[in-house]
Structures are given as C-alpha cells and as structure tokens.
Design a protein around this motif. Structure first.
Motif, PDB file in Angstrom:
ATOM      1  N   ALA A   1      33.079 -16.098  62.410  1.00 40.41           N
ATOM      2  CA  ALA A   1      33.514 -17.393  61.893  1.00 40.41           C
ATOM      3  C   ALA A   1      32.915 -18.536  62.699  1.00 40.41           C
ATOM      4  CB  ALA A   1      35.032 -17.475  61.907  1.00 40.41           C
ATOM      5  N   MET A   2      32.744 -18.333  63.998  1.00 37.58           N
ATOM      6  CA  MET A   2      32.136 -19.361  64.839  1.00 37.58           C
ATOM      7  C   MET A   2      30.663 -19.551  64.489  1.00 37.58           C
ATOM      8  SD  MET A   2      33.995 -18.328  68.453  1.00 37.58           S
ATOM      9  CE  MET A   2      33.310 -19.686  69.396  1.00 37.58           C
ATOM     10  N   ILE A   3      29.985 -18.451  64.199  1.00 38.88           N
ATOM     11  CA  ILE A   3      28.582 -18.538  63.784  1.00 38.88           C
ATOM     12  C   ILE A   3      28.465 -19.294  62.464  1.00 38.88           C
ATOM     13  CG2 ILE A   3      26.596 -17.197  62.986  1.00 38.88           C
ATOM     14  CD1 ILE A   3      27.408 -15.038  65.014  1.00 38.88           C
ATOM     15  N   ARG A   4      29.341 -18.967  61.521  1.00 41.31           N
ATOM     16  CA  ARG A   4      29.307 -19.651  60.228  1.00 41.31           C
ATOM     17  C   ARG A   4      29.544 -21.152  60.390  1.00 41.31           C
ATOM     18  NH1 ARG A   4      32.213 -15.113  58.442  1.00 41.31           N
ATOM     19  NH2 ARG A   4      34.183 -16.286  58.484  1.00 41.31           N
ATOM     20  N   ARG A   5      30.450 -21.519  61.291  1.00 44.70           N
ATOM     21  CA  ARG A   5      30.723 -22.940  61.494  1.00 44.70           C
ATOM     22  C   ARG A   5      29.506 -23.652  62.071  1.00 44.70           C
ATOM     23  NH1 ARG A   5      35.262 -25.903  61.376  1.00 44.70           N
ATOM     24  NH2 ARG A   5      35.563 -24.489  59.632  1.00 44.70           N
TER      25      ARG A   5
ATOM     26  N   THR B   1      29.100 -20.482  74.314  1.00 45.47           N
ATOM     27  CA  THR B   1      27.805 -21.155  74.453  1.00 45.47           C
ATOM     28  C   THR B   1      26.741 -20.472  73.592  1.00 45.47           C
ATOM     29  OG1 THR B   1      28.302 -21.910  76.693  1.00 45.47           O
ATOM     30  CG2 THR B   1      25.978 -21.766  76.079  1.00 45.47           C
ATOM     31  N   ILE B   2      26.743 -19.152  73.598  1.00 46.14           N
ATOM     32  CA  ILE B   2      25.766 -18.415  72.787  1.00 46.14           C
ATOM     33  C   ILE B   2      26.058 -18.582  71.301  1.00 46.14           C
ATOM     34  CG2 ILE B   2      24.861 -16.128  72.218  1.00 46.14           C
ATOM     35  CD1 ILE B   2      25.497 -15.311  75.125  1.00 46.14           C
ATOM     36  N   LEU B   3      27.312 -18.419  70.921  1.00 46.02           N
ATOM     37  CA  LEU B   3      27.682 -18.486  69.508  1.00 46.02           C
ATOM     38  C   LEU B   3      27.379 -19.848  68.897  1.00 46.02           C
ATOM     39  CD1 LEU B   3      31.083 -16.583  69.608  1.00 46.02           C
ATOM     40  CD2 LEU B   3      29.086 -15.898  68.280  1.00 46.02           C
ATOM     41  N   MET B   4      27.624 -20.910  69.673  1.00 44.46           N
ATOM     42  CA  MET B   4      27.481 -22.258  69.127  1.00 44.46           C
ATOM     43  C   MET B   4      26.182 -22.948  69.514  1.00 44.46           C
ATOM     44  SD  MET B   4      29.958 -22.629  67.171  1.00 44.46           S
ATOM     45  CE  MET B   4      29.597 -24.351  66.785  1.00 44.46           C
TER      46      MET B   4
ATOM     47  N   GLU C   1      15.962 -21.372  56.885  1.00 43.27           N
ATOM     48  CA  GLU C   1      15.777 -21.731  58.290  1.00 43.27           C
ATOM     49  C   GLU C   1      17.028 -21.442  59.129  1.00 43.27           C
ATOM     50  OE1 GLU C   1      14.729 -25.809  58.139  1.00 43.27           O
ATOM     51  OE2 GLU C   1      12.746 -25.463  57.269  1.00 43.27           O
ATOM     52  N   LEU C   2      18.193 -21.526  58.504  1.00 44.41           N
ATOM     53  CA  LEU C   2      19.444 -21.335  59.235  1.00 44.41           C
ATOM     54  C   LEU C   2      19.973 -19.910  59.160  1.00 44.41           C
ATOM     55  CD1 LEU C   2      21.269 -24.679  58.377  1.00 44.41           C
ATOM     56  CD2 LEU C   2      20.025 -24.080  60.452  1.00 44.41           C
ATOM     57  N   GLY C   3      19.196 -19.018  58.562  1.00 47.60           N
ATOM     58  CA  GLY C   3      19.576 -17.613  58.559  1.00 47.60           C
ATOM     59  C   GLY C   3      20.449 -17.170  57.413  1.00 47.60           C
TER      60      GLY C   3
ATOM     61  N   ARG D   1      24.410 -12.802  64.104  1.00 43.41           N
ATOM     62  CA  ARG D   1      25.418 -11.742  63.993  1.00 43.41           C
ATOM     63  C   ARG D   1      26.213 -11.646  65.284  1.00 43.41           C
ATOM     64  NH1 ARG D   1      23.459  -6.230  63.254  1.00 43.41           N
ATOM     65  NH2 ARG D   1      22.286  -6.762  65.144  1.00 43.41           N
ATOM     66  N   ALA D   2      27.477 -11.304  65.151  1.00 44.00           N
ATOM     67  CA  ALA D   2      28.321 -11.136  66.336  1.00 44.00           C
ATOM     68  C   ALA D   2      27.791 -10.014  67.222  1.00 44.00           C
ATOM     69  CB  ALA D   2      29.754 -10.854  65.911  1.00 44.00           C
ATOM     70  N   GLU D   3      27.191  -9.002  66.611  1.00 43.89           N
ATOM     71  CA  GLU D   3      26.646  -7.884  67.389  1.00 43.89           C
ATOM     72  C   GLU D   3      25.584  -8.353  68.382  1.00 43.89           C
ATOM     73  OE1 GLU D   3      28.274  -6.154  63.614  1.00 43.89           O
ATOM     74  OE2 GLU D   3      27.123  -7.931  64.172  1.00 43.89           O
ATOM     75  N   ASP D   4      24.832  -9.390  68.021  1.00 42.29           N
ATOM     76  CA  ASP D   4      23.810  -9.920  68.929  1.00 42.29           C
ATOM     77  C   ASP D   4      24.444 -10.482  70.206  1.00 42.29           C
ATOM     78  OD1 ASP D   4      22.001  -9.341  66.911  1.00 42.29           O
ATOM     79  OD2 ASP D   4      22.063 -11.370  66.079  1.00 42.29           O
ATOM     80  N   VAL D   5      25.572 -11.149  70.037  1.00 42.46           N
ATOM     81  CA  VAL D   5      26.256 -11.740  71.184  1.00 42.46           C
ATOM     82  C   VAL D   5      26.853 -10.645  72.064  1.00 42.46           C
ATOM     83  CG1 VAL D   5      28.018 -13.385  71.914  1.00 42.46           C
ATOM     84  CG2 VAL D   5      26.782 -13.752  69.775  1.00 42.46           C
TER      85      VAL D   5
END
Length: 275
Positions: free
Chosen positions: A218-222, A179-182, A246-248, A189-193
């Motif tokens: 990879a989930m963040i990139r998607r 839920t957080i990643l998507m 805007e999308l980082g 960054r994965a570290e944030d999650v």
C-alpha cells in the motif's frame, strides 16, 4: 547554532529534496503553506514539519484535497493536539475563518511512543493529551514575527524527543524500510524491500503494520500515485500510458484504476480539473 538558524539554512534543501506540493492535488487552492526540515535532534523522528496558515473571507470555504504520505502525523492547532493516522484514500479539509496548524509528519521510529496500534488509526484521528506541547506551540504561533515557525518547530521537537527517548535498532530498521518504500522509484514490490533489508516478507509486513499501520504494498502504491498526480499536474500534455509505464504500472488501465479507487476520479478528469 540555534534551531531557528538551522531551519533557515535548511529550508532550501528540503525544497530540493521534497516538492512542497507533493501530495497536494490542487496547489493553486492552497493557503500559505510551509514545509520545514527537521533539526538534527528530530531527524530520526520526523520527515518534515508542515505549517499552513489561512485567512478565509467570511462566508467562504477553501477545500484542500490531499493524497497524504503513508505516515502518521502529530498535529497542533488552536483547538488542541491530534494524532492523525495514515490515510488509504484521498482526503480533504474545509478551511474557514482564520487559523493555523503545526504538524509533524512522523517517521516510523516515532510512532511506537505515541500509539500501540497505528492500524487502528487508519483514515481517522484521535485527540492526544499533551497540554504542555499545545501551550508551547500556541505561544510560538501567537507571538507572530518571522521566527514563529522556527519557534513552533523547536517546541514540537523538544517535546517529541523527550517523549520518544532513545531510538532502538528495530525503530531504525522501520525508518530504513519507509525510506526505501517511499524514496526509491525502482522498488515496485514489497519483496524487493524485504530482500534489501535481509528479512522475510512476513517480517517486513509486521514491521510496517507496527510502525505505520499500512502494508508495504500500500505504501508503494501511494508513492506511485503521488508521483503520477504530480506528473499529470506539471505536464498536462504528457501521454498517460507513458506515465503509467515509467512508474511501473502494468498498463494505463492499472493507473486509471488506482486513481478511481483512491481519488474517485480518472487521470483524465484530474488533468482537466487540476487548477
């Protein structure tokens, strides 16, 4: 309340939360397509159900291009049941003749009950032996009528709930991770999650590998690529560098590189061919 009533009442809600064309590169080319929210019984197991139906003229083919969500899908069609792994690139399917599919985009909590190794299914699928599920969904779709979608979803829900059983704390944590990643555009960054879930990065990576098959990065990139494609499609005059910022993305070049790697085209080419 019956499940068909729940689905009817909730259909507008899913449209307000999830764009029905998110992840679809060329919506104008899509056949009849529906995304339905899960009933309460499947809320922890399914993000949404999706049902395309098509009737293509003889001798013609409709090619559907998708940037899939980073998730596994359980799909019932006339020919059988398949478990489809997460995709690392854009995918397409050529539709011919007349047909339908009833799919469940699985939340991580459902995955362990269906496969021991979701990473082994990346960019591929496997036949899934579930004759009772296939029969129930097929009967619902063949019956026709206004309630065929709700009846098909009810059948898939009942089977999946019985298959998965009780949801444990680790599975729920995997759902929260997804839920957080998507769902959180501020996460880059994965570290944030990992920090939000009070776990180490390595633990987060293992959680994603076991329940999705993809790395968190990879989930963040998607997610960012889906959002970029949608913005380009809906706002063709928008500045690509501004969208990237805007999308980082670090810059326009990084956005272009993601498009090339995953979609095989540049953002400018996609903007020109979006119809």
């Amino acid at each position: 309340m019956k499940i068909r009533d729940t689905l009817s009442d909730a259909a507008a809600m899913v449209d307000s939360v999830i764009d029905g064309t998110r992840g679809v590169l060329y919506p104008a080319r899509m056949p009849q397509f529906h995304r339905l929210p899960p009933p309460d019984a499947a809320a922890e197991l399914v993000g949404w159900f999706w049902i395309p139906e098509w009737d293509i003229e003889p001798g013609r083919t409709s090619r559907q291009h998708i940037v899939a969500f980073p998730a596994l899908n359980l799909v019932v069609e006339r020919r059988g049941v398949e478990l489809v792994g997460a995709a690392t690139a854009a995918t397409y399917r050529d539709l011919t003749g007349r047909g339908w599919a009833v799919g469940a985009m699985l939340r991580p909590a459902a995955v362990a009950a269906l496969t021991d190794d979701p990473a082994a299914l990346l960019d591929t699928s496997t036949k899934f032996d579930a004759p009772e599920l296939h029969g129930a969904v097929t009967r619902a779709m063949r019956a026709g009528g206004d309630h065929r979608h709700a009846d098909a979803v009810r059948a898939l829900t009942a089977w999946l709930v019985g298959r998965v059983g009780e949801i444990g704390p680790v599975a729920r944590q995997a759902n929260e991770m997804s839920t957080i990643l998507m769902g959180d555009d501020s996460v880059t960054r994965a570290e944030d999650v990992a920090a939000r879930l009070s776990m180490s990065l390595r633990t987060l990576q293992r959680l994603a590998h076991r329940h999705v098959g993809l790395a968190p990065s990879a989930m963040i990139r998607r997610r960012r690529l889906q959002e970029a494609a949608q913005r380009i499609r809906e706002h063709p005059g928008a500045d690509l560098a501004a969208i990237a910022a805007e999308l980082g993305y670090a810059d326009h070049a990084h956005l272009t590189n993601d498009f090339r790697v995953v979609l095989g085209i540049t953002p400018r080419s996609y903007r020109s061919a979006r119809e």
